[in-house]
Enzyme design. Sequence first.
Site, PDB file in Angstrom:
ATOM      1  CE  LYS A  13      -2.357  -0.652   3.810  1.00 32.83           C
ATOM      2  NZ  LYS A  13      -2.119  -1.897   4.536  1.00 32.83           N
ATOM      3  NE  ARG A 162       4.917  -0.967  10.374  1.00 32.99           N
ATOM      4  CZ  ARG A 162       3.838  -0.916   9.576  1.00 32.99           C
ATOM      5  NH1 ARG A 162       3.915  -0.266   8.430  1.00 32.99           N
ATOM      6  NH2 ARG A 162       2.722  -1.505   9.911  1.00 32.99           N
ATOM      7  NE  ARG A 173       0.488  -5.311  10.867  1.00 29.25           N
ATOM      8  CZ  ARG A 173       1.695  -5.150  10.313  1.00 29.25           C
ATOM      9  NH1 ARG A 173       2.738  -5.805  10.787  1.00 29.25           N
ATOM     10  NH2 ARG A 173       1.846  -4.338   9.299  1.00 29.25           N
TER      11      ARG A 173
HETATM   12  P1  AMP Z   1      -0.553   0.003   8.631  1.00 29.92           P
HETATM   13  O1  AMP Z   1       0.558   0.992   8.629  1.00 29.92           O
HETATM   14  O2  AMP Z   1      -1.678   0.385   7.707  1.00 29.92           O
HETATM   15  O3  AMP Z   1      -0.068  -1.396   8.412  1.00 29.92           O
HETATM   16  O4  AMP Z   1      -1.195   0.039  10.093  1.00 29.92           O
HETATM   17  C1  AMP Z   1      -0.425  -0.310  11.230  1.00 29.92           C
HETATM   18  C2  AMP Z   1      -1.329  -0.419  12.434  1.00 29.92           C
HETATM   19  O5  AMP Z   1      -1.976   0.846  12.697  1.00 29.92           O
HETATM   20  C3  AMP Z   1      -2.482  -1.417  12.316  1.00 29.92           C
HETATM   21  O6  AMP Z   1      -2.086  -2.747  12.634  1.00 29.92           O
HETATM   22  C4  AMP Z   1      -3.473  -0.857  13.341  1.00 29.92           C
HETATM   23  O7  AMP Z   1      -3.070  -1.159  14.660  1.00 29.92           O
HETATM   24  C5  AMP Z   1      -3.302   0.660  13.170  1.00 29.92           C
HETATM   25  N1  AMP Z   1      -4.220   1.205  12.147  1.00 29.92           N
HETATM   26  C6  AMP Z   1      -3.874   1.769  10.945  1.00 29.92           C
HETATM   27  N2  AMP Z   1      -4.939   2.177  10.270  1.00 29.92           N
HETATM   28  C7  AMP Z   1      -6.011   1.863  11.051  1.00 29.92           C
HETATM   29  C8  AMP Z   1      -7.414   2.017  10.890  1.00 29.92           C
HETATM   30  N3  AMP Z   1      -7.943   2.558   9.772  1.00 29.92           N
HETATM   31  N4  AMP Z   1      -8.222   1.584  11.897  1.00 29.92           N
HETATM   32  C9  AMP Z   1      -7.723   1.045  13.016  1.00 29.92           C
HETATM   33  N5  AMP Z   1      -6.396   0.846  13.230  1.00 29.92           N
HETATM   34  C10 AMP Z   1      -5.549   1.242  12.251  1.00 29.92           C
END
Ligand code: AMP
Length: 217
Positions: A13, A162, A173
């Site tokens: 993404k 990370r 996740r």
């Molecule tokens: P990402 O960077 O999109 O992989 O997101 C990393 C983490 O941030 C996720 O595992 C969630 O804990 C949190 N997170 C990111 N976006 C959201 C969202 N839209 N709703 C809830 N938690 C989120």
Amino acid sequence: MNIILLAPPAAGKGTQSELLIKKYQLNQISTGDLLRKIASNDSKLGNTIKKTLASGELVNNNLVFQVLEEYMDKNTSENGYVFDGFPRDTLQAEKLDDILENMNQKIDYVFYLNVSKEILLKRITGRRLCKSCGKVYNINIDLLKPKMNSICDNCGQELYRREDDNESSFETRYQNYKIQTQPLIDYYQNKNILYEIDSSLEKEEVFKQIESFIEKR
Ligand code: AMP
């Protein structure tokens, strides 16, 4: 033009967002990045979010909505947004529809980046990021390795992993994605704006598929 990138963790993404914002002058909104920024503050809220992120669970909707709306208020975009990591469940999708409707806008494309779980795990365990410029590497993929171990090719700063890029957080996740986010495929298919992309390929090949859908319409 407003775009959603709908995908499991580590499907690309962030990488595709970068290419999209560069080509179409869009504004990227990564709720993950916004939450990681809050988590880096040594405050009660920061520490609570830090724990949630490390566990791989989702952050509660009220907080995510607040963070998103504040960001959009401060970062208006003439050409539109790329939503990276939002929405992640049906409630969030409905919220986004409302926000955009109030702005007389809508989502134009939802790109569903499809990749097998095996490839995702390989990407997650090898992903490294630069502390300074944010460039993303992967030590499990020859083309994406840094020239020098743990050092950024771009700026010479140290690379880091990370906290949630480990097998246990990945499993949480991934399960959350399956249960909460995957139903959005139907949600957007019903609106006729879902486009499936094979995201197991190299980033340029993945981007070509996205571009071809945009140029076709
Ligand atoms: P990402 O960077 O999109 O992989 O997101 C990393 C983490 O941030 C996720 O595992 C969630 O804990 C949190 N997170 C990111 N976006 C959201 C969202 N839209 N709703 C809830 N938690 C989120």
